[in-house]
Scaffold this active site. Structure first.
Site, mmCIF file in Angstrom:
data_model
loop_
_atom_site.group_PDB
_atom_site.id
_atom_site.type_symbol
_atom_site.label_atom_id
_atom_site.label_comp_id
_atom_site.label_asym_id
_atom_site.label_seq_id
_atom_site.Cartn_x
_atom_site.Cartn_y
_atom_site.Cartn_z
ATOM 1 N N CYS A 2 -12.699 -13.085 -3.261
ATOM 2 C CA CYS A 2 -12.005 -14.170 -2.904
ATOM 3 C C CYS A 2 -11.903 -14.496 -1.461
ATOM 4 O O CYS A 2 -12.144 -13.591 -0.735
ATOM 5 C CB CYS A 2 -10.615 -14.164 -3.510
ATOM 6 N N ARG A 27 -17.706 -15.333 -1.136
ATOM 7 C CA ARG A 27 -16.893 -14.381 -1.615
ATOM 8 C C ARG A 27 -16.564 -14.459 -3.118
ATOM 9 O O ARG A 27 -15.591 -13.893 -3.707
ATOM 10 C CB ARG A 27 -15.488 -14.396 -0.610
ATOM 11 N N TRP A 75 -13.028 -14.965 -7.021
ATOM 12 C CA TRP A 75 -13.922 -14.267 -7.818
ATOM 13 C C TRP A 75 -12.876 -13.561 -8.706
ATOM 14 O O TRP A 75 -11.939 -12.909 -8.309
ATOM 15 C CB TRP A 75 -14.544 -13.269 -6.901
ATOM 16 N N ASN A 99 -6.182 -12.790 -1.861
ATOM 17 C CA ASN A 99 -7.722 -11.905 -1.828
ATOM 18 C C ASN A 99 -7.167 -10.483 -2.195
ATOM 19 O O ASN A 99 -6.380 -9.922 -1.155
ATOM 20 C CB ASN A 99 -8.462 -12.097 -0.904
ATOM 21 N N GLY A 100 -7.543 -9.847 -3.099
ATOM 22 C CA GLY A 100 -7.261 -8.399 -3.316
ATOM 23 C C GLY A 100 -6.831 -8.302 -5.059
ATOM 24 O O GLY A 100 -7.118 -9.149 -5.770
ATOM 25 N N GLU A 477 -34.013 -1.116 -6.356
ATOM 26 C CA GLU A 477 -34.201 -2.156 -5.776
ATOM 27 C C GLU A 477 -34.655 -3.295 -6.391
ATOM 28 O O GLU A 477 -34.077 -4.489 -6.628
ATOM 29 C CB GLU A 477 -34.520 -2.101 -4.229
ATOM 30 N N LYS A 481 -32.493 -6.408 -8.237
ATOM 31 C CA LYS A 481 -32.818 -7.773 -7.703
ATOM 32 C C LYS A 481 -33.142 -8.506 -8.984
ATOM 33 O O LYS A 481 -32.461 -9.807 -9.083
ATOM 34 C CB LYS A 481 -34.175 -7.741 -6.670
ATOM 35 N N GLU A 484 -30.019 -9.249 -11.208
ATOM 36 C CA GLU A 484 -29.003 -10.107 -10.737
ATOM 37 C C GLU A 484 -29.301 -11.254 -10.373
ATOM 38 O O GLU A 484 -28.642 -12.400 -10.645
ATOM 39 C CB GLU A 484 -28.314 -9.517 -9.395
ATOM 40 N N HIS A 500 -39.180 11.530 -19.788
ATOM 41 C CA HIS A 500 -38.018 12.288 -20.059
ATOM 42 C C HIS A 500 -36.921 11.618 -20.718
ATOM 43 O O HIS A 500 -35.887 11.792 -20.745
ATOM 44 C CB HIS A 500 -37.466 13.138 -18.909
ATOM 45 N N LYS A 600 -20.673 -12.230 -2.399
ATOM 46 C CA LYS A 600 -21.450 -11.497 -1.608
ATOM 47 C C LYS A 600 -20.687 -10.310 -0.971
ATOM 48 O O LYS A 600 -21.209 -9.468 -0.466
ATOM 49 C CB LYS A 600 -22.029 -12.580 -0.674
HETATM 50 C C1 F6R Z 1 -27.686 -6.902 -3.851
HETATM 51 C C2 F6R Z 1 -26.580 -6.970 -3.346
HETATM 52 C C3 F6R Z 1 -25.329 -6.181 -3.480
HETATM 53 C C4 F6R Z 1 -24.793 -5.793 -2.192
HETATM 54 C C5 F6R Z 1 -23.359 -4.643 -2.286
HETATM 55 C C6 F6R Z 1 -22.973 -4.140 -1.046
HETATM 56 O O1 F6R Z 1 -28.646 -7.922 -3.928
HETATM 57 O O2 F6R Z 1 -26.319 -7.908 -2.423
HETATM 58 O O3 F6R Z 1 -25.775 -4.934 -4.140
HETATM 59 O O4 F6R Z 1 -25.714 -4.887 -1.452
HETATM 60 O O5 F6R Z 1 -22.463 -5.433 -2.772
HETATM 61 O O6 F6R Z 1 -22.641 -5.049 0.034
HETATM 62 P P1 F6R Z 1 -22.488 -4.825 1.478
HETATM 63 O O7 F6R Z 1 -23.825 -4.554 1.746
HETATM 64 O O8 F6R Z 1 -21.784 -6.323 1.895
HETATM 65 O O9 F6R Z 1 -21.522 -3.812 1.408
#
Ligand code: F6R
Length: 605
Positions: A2, A27, A75, A99-100, A477, A481, A484, A500, A600
């Site tokens: 948030c 956020r 969020w 926020n929190g 990764e 990607k 998400e 396995h 993010k």
């Molecule tokens: C995936 C992604 C998330 C962040 C994770 C950590 O594309 O962006 O998995 O990598 O939330 O975020 P930071 O790097 O800001 O600690």
């Protein structure tokens, strides 16, 4: 997560609040809302479900007047994304943004219900408004009422309170969640980060844990956790107020993928001078006995790749963990160990908590962060900027490869400090690293091929990604990607693990993406590919020219990566991972830059 914003300004404040919320939308974007106090002291609010644009539209038809206001982008944690659950929450003369997570909100809510006060939402935040409003109705002043509420709260919070009848007053508080106060000329601001405040001021005071502050246009009075007045330093922050734009690309993600050769070049210019690595004093690995690399999501996977480098190049035992597990497994640490927190935002609650755990257990700490003003940067012994520039797309791309590049440099420094490689080997590895931006530029040309392949991938329900060695975390990764961005179920596995368990999933409808440069492990991965093909699995092989030639015509499709980069090739393989996910998302029509349910900056545990 948030985002919160508060302004005691000189002008109509709701457009400014919306502008600041736009900079905080990373956020969370489940709902947004603002509340203002107008010249006559009337407190009012507008809220809208979904993206910020819905709130802006609403404000056009139902404007809010006033020079004092608070705003929020949500969020959802407690309660669905509905208007009733959107912030600001209000009870009588008070409105609150938060926020929190208020951990004891159920207990507080039960008390309020027993006193005859009925909550209107399912949120933890509303409890804060209800309690404060009630205190005011019982005769406390706004500041006293906010303080009485704060004294009862457990959990993590950044809060801003606005009061009916008070055109020049705001109370703000933080515990756990970040909060920045901005100083203007006859105006005051508060926000979840300095980026939100950048259009208004570069003079920032960060509150410390447990602080609260009383804001008027004349300034901020800060009080510590015991309620004693305290001075907190004002700093100048240069985050740039320039508009963040897509630079002609359809999505921020496409722009950020394409920026990688340039930003990786910036990282190398910053940390490497000729054949020398330049890092802050104190970062010496000679006497170090262990290193822990910790982060969440993509940042954690960057650490996972780097583990291979630290162990192979530097012979340094290396633990990797997701931050949410690290602190609770209570790993023993020592003054001879380094703890490296990896984070784009530098605000991720779990990573920050893991950093505090390491600090409290005497390890020396490094924060590898993209946002230089963040909590992780401030709380680490040494902060290393990853220099990716602002990353807007919620899914990380350039921040990941910049993290990898800084980690590669750290691993080389460790290898050199520990006498595992001499000057000549260091120069050779640095030459490999310096080739990465140019090779990345070539890898960007794979975008069209990835787009064509994504027409196939985007039809799948499940996709498997396989890799060996340092390509294994890159496979993880790739799967992250794809999940998400396109909402397709995807899993990454170490190629050798296939038989396995996961091999049970293989049929002609499950694409299997294999990352296998023509290196010492190639033959083994080819055997794993044969096992997939024998079960009619459809392989997409990512390799170099030699690898693709050696694999023959078994794979359903191939993507040819340039050769070079030595041990640092995994950085290069990140690009097709990003493009396959990006184009699959575009093919499926999902919201590429703001995928559902994500944010993010994840500032709750
Ligand atoms: C995936 C992604 C998330 C962040 C994770 C950590 O594309 O962006 O998995 O990598 O939330 O975020 P930071 O790097 O800001 O600690």
């Amino acid at each position: 997560m948030c985002g919160i914003i508060g302004i005691l300004g000189k002008h109509e404040v709701s457009p400014q609040l919306v502008d600041a919320l736009r900079r905080l939308e990373y956020r969370g974007y489940d709902s947004a809302g603002v509340a203002t106090v107008d010249a006559g002291g009337r407190l009012d609010r507008r809220r809208a479900v979904g993206k910020l644009i819905n709130l802006s539209d609403r404000l056009v038809h139902e404007p809010l007047r006033g020079h004092a206001g608070i705003g929020h982008t949500r969020w959802a944690t407690h309660g669905a994304a509905t208007e009733a659950n959107a912030h600001p929450h209000r009870h009588g003369p008070v409105a609150v943004v938060h926020n929190g997570i208020i951990e004891n909100f159920r207990e507080l809510r039960d008390e309020l219900i027993a006193a005859g006060i009925q909550p209107q939402s399912q949120t933890d935040t509303e409890t804060v408004a209800l309690m404060t409003g009630r205190h005011m109705e019982q005769g406390l002043s706004p500041v006293e009422a906010a303080r009485a509420t704060l004294a009862r709260l457990r959990g993590a919070f950044a809060l801003a309170f606005l009061f009916q009848g008070e055109t020049d007053l705001m109370v703000v508080a933080r515990k756990g969640s970040p909060l920045a106060i901005g100083h203007g000329a006859g105006e005051m601001f508060v926000g979840s980060d300095a980026v939100a405040l950048a259009p208004f001021t570069d003079r920032i005071t960060y509150l410390e844990d447990g602080d609260h502050a009383v804001l008027t246009r004349a300034g901020a009075q800060v009080f510590d956790g015991d309620g004693s007045p305290v001075a907190r330093r004002e700093t100048r922050i240069d985050v740039g107020a320039t508009a963040i734009d897509k630079g002609g690309y359809r999505h921020f993600m496409a722009k950020e993928i394409a920026e990688q050769p340039v930003v990786i070049g910036d990282v190398l210019n910053h940390y490497v001078k000729g054949d020398r690595i330049v890092l802050p004093d104190g970062l010496d690995f000679a006497g170090v006995d262990r290193i822990a690399l910790v982060g969440c999501g993509t940042a954690h996977l960057a650490g996972h790749v780097a583990r291979y480098w630290f162990e192979q190049l530097a012979g340094l035992p290396c633990d990797i963990d997701v931050a949410s597990e690290f602190r609770y497994r209570e790993p023993p640490l020592s003054a001879q160990s380094w703890f490296v927190a990896i984070s784009q935002s530098g605000e991720t609650a779990d990573t920050l908590a893991a950093l505090h755990y390491a600090r409290d257990h005497v390890a020396r700490t490094v924060g590898l962060v993209n946002v230089g003003t963040s909590a992780i940067a401030r709380d680490s012994d040494i902060a290393l900027p990853t220099l990716a520039g602002i990353e807007v797309s919620v899914a990380s791309s350039k921040a990941f490869t910049c993290q990898l590049t800084v980690l590669a440099i750290l691993a080389l420094k460790a290898a050199h400090d520990r006498g595992r490689i001499g000057d000549a080997d260091l120069a050779r590895h640095l030459a490999d690293l310096r080739r990465i931006p140019g090779l990345m530029q070539q890898a960007l040309d794979l975008s069209d091929d990835c787009r064509v392949l994504s027409e196939w991938l985007s039809q799948a329900q499940d996709v498997l990604y396989l890799g060996r060695g340092a390509l294994f975390p890159v496979a993880l990764e790739g799967a992250l990607k794809l999940k998400e961005l396109s909402y397709i179920h995807a899993e990454g596995y170490a190629s050798g693990e296939l038989k396995h368990g996961p091999i049970a999933l293989i049929d002609r409808d499950v694409p299997v993406i294999v990352l296998a440069p023509h290196d010492a492990l190639f033959e083994k991965t080819v055997s794993n590919m044969q096992e997939v093909m024998a079960r009619h699995g459809q392989i997409l092989l990512l390799s170099d020219r030699a690898g693709i030639a050696a694999a023959g015509d078994g794979p359903h499709a191939t993507l040819c990566l340039p050769e070079g980069g030595g041990i640092f090739q995994p950085i290069l393989y990140a690009i097709p991972m990003q493009y396959l996910a990006y184009h699959s998302a575009v093919a499926r029509g999902t919201d590429v830059d703001q995928p559902r349910n994500l944010a993010k900056s994840v500032t709750v545990e």
